[in-house]
Write a protein that holds these residues in place. Structure first.
Motif, PDB file in Angstrom:
ATOM      1  N   TYR A   1       5.568   6.894  37.512  1.00 31.56           N
ATOM      2  CA  TYR A   1       6.420   8.409  37.401  1.00 31.56           C
ATOM      3  C   TYR A   1       7.254   7.391  38.378  1.00 31.56           C
ATOM      4  O   TYR A   1       8.525   8.221  38.647  1.00 31.56           O
ATOM      5  CB  TYR A   1       5.683   7.835  39.186  1.00 31.56           C
ATOM      6  N   LEU A   2       8.172   6.672  38.434  1.00 32.22           N
ATOM      7  CA  LEU A   2       9.884   5.921  39.192  1.00 32.22           C
ATOM      8  C   LEU A   2      10.694   6.132  37.950  1.00 32.22           C
ATOM      9  O   LEU A   2      11.425   6.811  38.163  1.00 32.22           O
ATOM     10  CB  LEU A   2       9.464   5.049  39.743  1.00 32.22           C
ATOM     11  N   PHE A   3      10.357   5.941  36.500  1.00 30.09           N
ATOM     12  CA  PHE A   3      11.155   5.438  35.168  1.00 30.09           C
ATOM     13  C   PHE A   3      11.348   6.258  34.403  1.00 30.09           C
ATOM     14  O   PHE A   3      12.060   7.183  34.717  1.00 30.09           O
ATOM     15  CB  PHE A   3      11.124   4.014  34.409  1.00 30.09           C
ATOM     16  N   ARG A   4      10.815   6.927  33.872  1.00 32.10           N
ATOM     17  CA  ARG A   4       9.719   7.824  33.171  1.00 32.10           C
ATOM     18  C   ARG A   4      10.258   9.516  34.116  1.00 32.10           C
ATOM     19  O   ARG A   4       9.642  10.351  33.370  1.00 32.10           O
ATOM     20  CB  ARG A   4       8.867   7.269  32.054  1.00 32.10           C
TER      21      ARG A   4
ATOM     22  N   GLY B   1      10.907   1.228  27.116  1.00 33.44           N
ATOM     23  CA  GLY B   1      11.723   2.103  27.870  1.00 33.44           C
ATOM     24  C   GLY B   1      11.541   3.638  27.144  1.00 33.44           C
ATOM     25  O   GLY B   1      11.574   4.562  27.627  1.00 33.44           O
ATOM     26  N   LEU B   2      12.862   3.673  25.729  1.00 28.31           N
ATOM     27  CA  LEU B   2      12.857   4.563  25.318  1.00 28.31           C
ATOM     28  C   LEU B   2      11.751   5.609  24.375  1.00 28.31           C
ATOM     29  O   LEU B   2      11.898   6.260  24.326  1.00 28.31           O
ATOM     30  CB  LEU B   2      14.086   3.799  24.019  1.00 28.31           C
TER      31      LEU B   2
ATOM     32  N   PHE C   1      14.521   0.582  33.350  1.00 30.15           N
ATOM     33  CA  PHE C   1      13.355  -0.090  33.942  1.00 30.15           C
ATOM     34  C   PHE C   1      13.687  -1.499  33.101  1.00 30.15           C
ATOM     35  O   PHE C   1      12.304  -2.452  33.665  1.00 30.15           O
ATOM     36  CB  PHE C   1      12.653   0.592  32.098  1.00 30.15           C
ATOM     37  N   ALA C   2      14.433  -2.386  31.694  1.00 36.84           N
ATOM     38  CA  ALA C   2      14.317  -3.167  31.454  1.00 36.84           C
ATOM     39  C   ALA C   2      15.162  -4.250  32.530  1.00 36.84           C
ATOM     40  O   ALA C   2      14.577  -5.184  32.329  1.00 36.84           O
ATOM     41  CB  ALA C   2      15.152  -3.218  30.462  1.00 36.84           C
TER      42      ALA C   2
ATOM     43  N   VAL D   1      19.340  11.885  28.120  1.00 35.07           N
ATOM     44  CA  VAL D   1      18.205  11.461  29.778  1.00 35.07           C
ATOM     45  C   VAL D   1      17.328  10.086  29.722  1.00 35.07           C
ATOM     46  O   VAL D   1      17.537   9.638  30.261  1.00 35.07           O
ATOM     47  CB  VAL D   1      17.776  12.552  29.625  1.00 35.07           C
ATOM     48  N   VAL D   2      17.133  10.198  28.405  1.00 33.90           N
ATOM     49  CA  VAL D   2      16.076   8.605  28.128  1.00 33.90           C
ATOM     50  C   VAL D   2      16.517   7.423  27.848  1.00 33.90           C
ATOM     51  O   VAL D   2      16.365   6.506  28.061  1.00 33.90           O
ATOM     52  CB  VAL D   2      15.023   8.579  27.324  1.00 33.90           C
ATOM     53  N   LEU D   3      18.414   7.507  28.567  1.00 32.68           N
ATOM     54  CA  LEU D   3      19.231   5.789  28.097  1.00 32.68           C
ATOM     55  C   LEU D   3      18.803   5.468  29.536  1.00 32.68           C
ATOM     56  O   LEU D   3      18.956   3.989  29.648  1.00 32.68           O
ATOM     57  CB  LEU D   3      20.067   6.579  27.330  1.00 32.68           C
ATOM     58  N   PRO D   4      19.425   6.183  30.502  1.00 29.73           N
ATOM     59  CA  PRO D   4      19.453   5.748  31.193  1.00 29.73           C
ATOM     60  C   PRO D   4      18.321   4.778  32.356  1.00 29.73           C
ATOM     61  O   PRO D   4      17.968   3.383  32.953  1.00 29.73           O
ATOM     62  CB  PRO D   4      20.173   6.355  32.912  1.00 29.73           C
TER      63      PRO D   4
END
Length: 338
Positions: free
Chosen positions: A180-183, A227-228, A208-209, A200-203
Motif C-alpha cells: 500500500y505504501l510503495f505500489r 519492485g518493478l 522500495f529497494a 511511474v513504476v521506477l521511483p
C-alpha cells in the motif's frame, strides 16, 4: 441548455490505477506532500511508542538487553515486533489518502475502490508454484560458510507450529502495508504528475529497494526487480492484489523456513543481503509469477480502469414559454371571487 461538467480524464474510457489521484478532480500538487508529512510523523510517533512500551515491558519482565540497546524478547517475539513496526503503517497510509487528498481510501486498493477478494485468491493460488519453487531451490543453494552446522538443526514440531501461527498473522499485514505504501500510495502520488506507466513504476521500485538497506549488490538488484515486477502487475491488473499475494506468500515462506531451524529467526539477514544465487532464483520466481498472472488476467479480465466521476447535472433552467404553477392561496382567492 447547460453542459454537464465532468472531471477531465486522460482516457475517455476511465482512469488507470496510477491516475486515481486525479479522478475526483480535487488533486493539488501539495496534497501528496502534505499526506507524506502526516504519514511519516504519525507512523514514526507510533513506532516510537511501541518501542518504548516493549522496552518497558521487557525490562520489567527481566528480559536481557540487545547490543543495540533494545530488549531481547526472544526470536519469535522480536520478529513479531519488527513486523508490527511495519504493519502499523497501513492505517496511516489510508488515513493520509482520505484526509489530505479527499478521496476514498479504497482507491489505493484497486480501480474499483476496494480490494477484490476473488482476484486476490486467484493471485495467491498463482503464487504458490513460483514461491514453492524458490523455497525448494534456496534449500539446495550453497551457504556462505558463516553459519555453523548446529544453526541448521530442526527446531522441533511444537515451536515450529507456534512460529507459523504467529507469522501467519503478522506477515500478511506487514507485506500489505509495504504494498500500500510503495505500489499504492507512492505510485499514485507520482502518477498524479506523470501519465507514463513505465516512468511511474521506477521511483517506487528504487525507494522500495533502498528502504531495505544496502547489503549486497545482488540483493539490491533483486529488490529492485521485485519492485518493478510488482509495480507493473499493479498497473496491468488495476489493483494491488497481485503484488500483495506475491509479497505476502514470499515473505511467509521465507520466515517459515527460518523458523524451522534453531536460531533462524534471530538472523539479521534480510533480502538486501541475498547472495547472487538466491537473488537470481528470486528474480526468476518473480518473473515466472508475472507470466502466470498475465495469462490468468487475459482470461479473467480484471477491471483495469475506473470510470470518470460525473458531477450531478444542474437543475433545469426555467422555460419562459411555460407559466409558473399557481399556488394554493391564489387558487383559493380566485374561487372566492367567483
Amino acid at each position: 441548455m447547460l453542459p454537464i461538467m465532468t472531471t477531465a480524464s486522460p482516457d475517455p474510457a476511465g482512469f488507470a490505477y496510477h491516475r486515481m489521484g486525479r479522478r475526483t478532480g480535487r488533486h493539488r500538487w501539495w496534497r501528496p506532500l502534505l499526506g507524506a508529512v502526516l504519514f511519516l510523523l504519525s507512523w514514526l510517533v507510533t513506532v516510537l511508542m511501541l518501542y518504548l512500551f516493549s522496552y518497558a515491558l521487557g525490562t520489567a519482565a527481566g528480559y536481557p538487553e540487545l547490543p543495540d540497546g533494545g530488549v531481547d524478547l526472544g526470536p519469535l517475539r522480536n520478529t513479531a515486533l519488527d513486523l508490527t513496526y511495519i504493519a502499523v503503517a497501513l492505517p496511516f497510509i489510508l488515513l493520509a489518502v482520505r484526509s489530505t487528498e479527499r478521496r476514498p481510501a479504497g482507491t489505493l486498493s484497486s480501480v474499483t475502490g476496494r480490494l477484490r477478494k476473488g482476484w486476490l485468491a486467484r493471485c495467491l493460488l498463482a503464487a504458490l508454484a513460483p514461491v514453492a519453487l524458490l523455497t525448494s531451490t534456496s534449500l539446495f543453494l550453497p551457504g556462505d560458510g558463516s553459519a555453523s552446522e548446529d544453526s541448521a538443526a530442526w527446531v522441533g514440531l511444537s515451536p515450529f507450529l507456534t512460529s507459523l501461527a504467529v507469522l501467519a498473522v503478522f506477515v500478511p499485514v506487514q507485506a500489505a502495508a509495504e504494498e500500500y505504501l510503495f505500489r499504492g500510495w507512492l505510485t499514485q502520488a507520482v502518477g498524479a504528475f506523470l501519465r507514463s506507466r513505465w516512468l511511474v513504476v521506477l521511483p517506487q521500485a528504487a525507494l522500495f529497494a533502498t528502504a531495505h538497506g544496502w547489503g549486497t549488490t545482488w540483493g539490491f538488484l533483486d529488490l529492485l526487480v521485485f519492485g518493478l515486477v510488482a509495480g507493473w502487475l499493479t498497473l496491468r491488473t488495476g489493483g494491488l492484489e497481485a503484488a500483495i499475494a506475491l509479497h505476502a506468500l514470499n515473505n511467509l515462506l521465507a520466515f517459515g523456513v527460518s523458523a524451522a531451524t534453531v536460531g533462524g529467526l534471530s538472523s539479521d539477514d534480510t533480502a538486501a543481503d541475498a547472495p547472487w544465487q538466491l537473488a537470481l532464483a528470486d528474480m526468476t520466481a518473480a518473473l515466472l509469477y508475472a507470466a502466470i498472472i498475465i495469462c490468468i488476467a487475459r482470461n479473467q479480465r480484471p477491471q483495469r480502469l475506473a470510470p470518470p466521476e460525473v458531477a450531478p447535472p444542474p437543475p433545469p433552467a426555467p422555460n419562459p414559454c411555460v407559466p409558473p404553477p399557481t399556488t394554493g392561496m391564489a387558487r383559493s382567492h380566485n374561487t372566492a371571487s367567483d
